[in-house]
Scaffold this active site. Structure first.
Site, PDB file in Angstrom:
ATOM      1  N   GLN A 173       0.836  -0.995  -0.035  1.00  0.00           N
ATOM      2  CA  GLN A 173      -0.102   0.017  -0.091  1.00  0.00           C
ATOM      3  C   GLN A 173       0.949   1.024  -0.213  1.00  0.00           C
ATOM      4  O   GLN A 173       1.622   1.511   1.047  1.00  0.00           O
ATOM      5  CB  GLN A 173      -0.908   0.023   1.266  1.00  0.00           C
ATOM      6  CG  GLN A 173      -1.935   1.134   1.338  1.00  0.00           C
ATOM      7  CD  GLN A 173      -2.785   0.866   2.586  1.00  0.00           C
ATOM      8  OE1 GLN A 173      -2.766   0.099   3.463  1.00  0.00           O
ATOM      9  NE2 GLN A 173      -3.591   1.951   2.607  1.00  0.00           N
ATOM     10  N   GLY A 174       0.867   2.116  -1.154  1.00  0.00           N
ATOM     11  CA  GLY A 174       1.633   3.246  -1.095  1.00  0.00           C
ATOM     12  C   GLY A 174       0.839   4.629  -0.886  1.00  0.00           C
ATOM     13  O   GLY A 174       0.375   5.195  -1.802  1.00  0.00           O
ATOM     14  N   TYR A 175       0.687   4.768   0.287  1.00  0.00           N
ATOM     15  CA  TYR A 175       0.032   5.809   0.845  1.00  0.00           C
ATOM     16  C   TYR A 175       0.697   6.696   1.635  1.00  0.00           C
ATOM     17  O   TYR A 175       0.992   8.049   0.961  1.00  0.00           O
ATOM     18  CB  TYR A 175      -1.323   5.509   1.774  1.00  0.00           C
ATOM     19  CG  TYR A 175      -2.502   4.892   1.257  1.00  0.00           C
ATOM     20  CD1 TYR A 175      -2.647   4.785   0.048  1.00  0.00           C
ATOM     21  CD2 TYR A 175      -3.706   4.983   2.015  1.00  0.00           C
ATOM     22  CE1 TYR A 175      -3.671   4.174  -0.643  1.00  0.00           C
ATOM     23  CE2 TYR A 175      -5.000   4.579   1.319  1.00  0.00           C
ATOM     24  CZ  TYR A 175      -4.973   4.139   0.258  1.00  0.00           C
ATOM     25  OH  TYR A 175      -6.151   3.717  -0.315  1.00  0.00           O
ATOM     26  N   SER A 176       1.423   6.562   2.928  1.00  0.00           N
ATOM     27  CA  SER A 176       2.151   7.448   3.691  1.00  0.00           C
ATOM     28  C   SER A 176       3.170   7.900   3.103  1.00  0.00           C
ATOM     29  O   SER A 176       3.873   7.277   2.100  1.00  0.00           O
ATOM     30  CB  SER A 176       2.213   6.929   4.992  1.00  0.00           C
ATOM     31  OG  SER A 176       1.120   6.379   5.621  1.00  0.00           O
TER      32      SER A 176
ATOM     33  N   SER B 292       4.320  -1.574   4.327  1.00  0.00           N
ATOM     34  CA  SER B 292       4.232  -2.844   4.775  1.00  0.00           C
ATOM     35  C   SER B 292       4.490  -3.679   3.693  1.00  0.00           C
ATOM     36  O   SER B 292       3.981  -3.855   2.613  1.00  0.00           O
ATOM     37  CB  SER B 292       2.916  -2.998   5.602  1.00  0.00           C
ATOM     38  OG  SER B 292       3.035  -2.344   6.511  1.00  0.00           O
TER      39      SER B 292
ATOM     40  N   GLU C  27     -10.508  -1.654   5.797  1.00  0.00           N
ATOM     41  CA  GLU C  27      -9.421  -2.017   6.490  1.00  0.00           C
ATOM     42  C   GLU C  27      -9.721  -2.600   7.899  1.00  0.00           C
ATOM     43  O   GLU C  27      -8.676  -3.380   8.532  1.00  0.00           O
ATOM     44  CB  GLU C  27      -8.456  -0.774   6.569  1.00  0.00           C
ATOM     45  CG  GLU C  27      -7.130  -1.271   7.119  1.00  0.00           C
ATOM     46  CD  GLU C  27      -6.315   0.096   7.014  1.00  0.00           C
ATOM     47  OE1 GLU C  27      -4.811  -0.246   7.294  1.00  0.00           O
ATOM     48  OE2 GLU C  27      -6.835   1.090   6.759  1.00  0.00           O
TER      49      GLU C  27
ATOM     50  N   SER D  59      -2.770   7.282  13.392  1.00  0.00           N
ATOM     51  CA  SER D  59      -2.482   7.334  14.832  1.00  0.00           C
ATOM     52  C   SER D  59      -3.538   7.806  15.748  1.00  0.00           C
ATOM     53  O   SER D  59      -4.962   8.048  15.312  1.00  0.00           O
ATOM     54  CB  SER D  59      -1.458   8.620  15.104  1.00  0.00           C
ATOM     55  OG  SER D  59      -2.244   9.815  14.640  1.00  0.00           O
TER      56      SER D  59
END
Length: 381
Positions: free
Chosen positions: A115-118, A150, A233, A358
């Protein structure tokens, strides 16, 4: 509420248990295990339709499978990101061509995803992504950096949230791209954690390409697609996670008895509180599985389990006493150092209240979307 398992559900549970007993070998490497699961049709049980090499199951049967899987000591999953996040997103927003291309390899365990988000400057504030994708004919050229990705070191593909409109701000002008990892212009750098392991990675895109037909939901609609994915999710996997938590708690209790820490009334009170809170989390998870508990339910669940697991790690150290500072082998003679299970629990759980959104972000979501409090200023839109 609680699930009432029917006779048919119990038959499904028995089939799952028998298959896992016969096939789940903890030493099996993760990619081989994904293919073993796929060959038997166990990937994609929660998809609303079959036909991609998967079998489907009712919600209660999915719970039964997740619980039996957690109890079986089967290898950790590498394919859950593709199965539980990307696949439902493609089913909801993808074209028929995208469904035909990407769902069968996921169901077969042949293609793994990350997953390429952050990004370094856009973690909790996802709308601030700077990774750019410039269209060049039938492709997009991608430049930028993702972080805390991840299992990127194992993945064949990455779904990337990137800015396709260079003049856009915030959540406007973003697109959801499917990017092959095995190509020039993609570099993966594992991040070594306190535990000595490297599940997370930095990913650098320097001229990597994604095909135009691999944009899910259409150009510029990436924010809506990305938010839809985040809704997938939290689900049945939460119940399986709680079974793992229960096993960790049981080990902490055994250690407390062995070390004599259980004789301390303060320690006993903490152990009982952990047990009671875990039961509460299970009830909450069962209540919200149907998806009708409102927009704040996923955030409440994340706050509950992250804080609980972190406190369990702290308790695991407390019941060990001074022995908690000593490794299972001589640390001066090993590289990298080895940790006991309780030490790994303590160190890894420090990240629980950060990754996956968070605690501060979850509280903001609850405040704004559930309680109707004034929105937090986030800059110009």
């Amino acid at each position: 509420m609680d699930f009432g398992f029917s006779h048919e559900d119990e038959e499904f549970r028995a089939e799952a248990r028998a298959w896992l007993t016969a096939n789940a070998t903890p030493s099996t490497d993760r990619r081989t295990w994904e293919r073993t699961l796929g060959a038997a049709g166990w990937i994609g049980l929660g998809w609303p339709e079959a036909g991609y090499g998967n079998r489907t199951a009712t919600l209660t049967q999915q719970v039964a499978w997740a619980e039996e899987y957690a109890r079986s000591a089967a290898p950790p999953r590498s394919g859950h990101i593709g199965e539980n996040l990307l696949a439902p997103t493609i089913l909801a927003h993808g074209s028929e061509e995208q469904k035909s291309r990407f769902l069968p390899p996921i169901a077969a365990g042949e293609e793994l995803w990350c997953q390429g988000y952050s990004e370094p400057g856009a973690g909790s504030d996802l709308a601030g992504v700077r990774t750019a994708a410039v269209r060049e004919g039938d492709r997009y050229r991608i430049s930028g950096q993702k972080i805390w990705t991840s299992l990127a070191h194992e993945a064949d593909w990455c779904f990337v949230l990137a800015r396709t409109d260079p003049e856009s701000r915030r959540h406007h002008g973003l697109s959801f791209l499917l990017v092959p990892m095995d190509q020039p212009g993609v570099e993966v750098r594992p991040i070594r954690q306190m535990t000595g392991t490297s599940e997370f990675n930095e990913v650098f895109f320097d001229g990597a390409h994604a095909r135009v037909e691999h944009v899910v939901g259409g150009e510029g609609r990436g924010w809506a697609v990305a938010m839809s994915l985040l809704g997938f999710e939290r689900g049945v996997s939460t119940l399986a996670q709680q079974i793992g938590f229960a096993e960790e708690l049981a080990q902490v209790v055994r250690t407390a008895v062995e070390t004599g820490a259980a004789a301390d009334p303060v320690v006993r009170a903490r152990l009982v509180r952990q047990w009671a809170e875990l039961r509460t989390m299970r009830r909450h998870a069962l209540r919200t599985l149907g998806g009708s508990a409102g927009p704040g339910a996923p955030s409440v669940a994340k706050l509950l389990w992250a804080g609980w697991h972190q406190r369990l790690g702290e308790l695991a150290m407390q019941v060990r006493g001074v022995a908690a500072g000593v490794g299972p082998v001589d640390w001066s003679a090993t590289a990298p150092y080895e940790l006991g299970a309780d030490q790994h629990l303590f160190l890894f759980s420090r990240a629980d209240t950060i990754y996956g959104g968070s605690d501060q972000v979850q509280r903001t979501i609850i405040a704004e979307r559930v309680l109707g409090l004034p929105r937090e200023p986030k800059g110009a839109v």
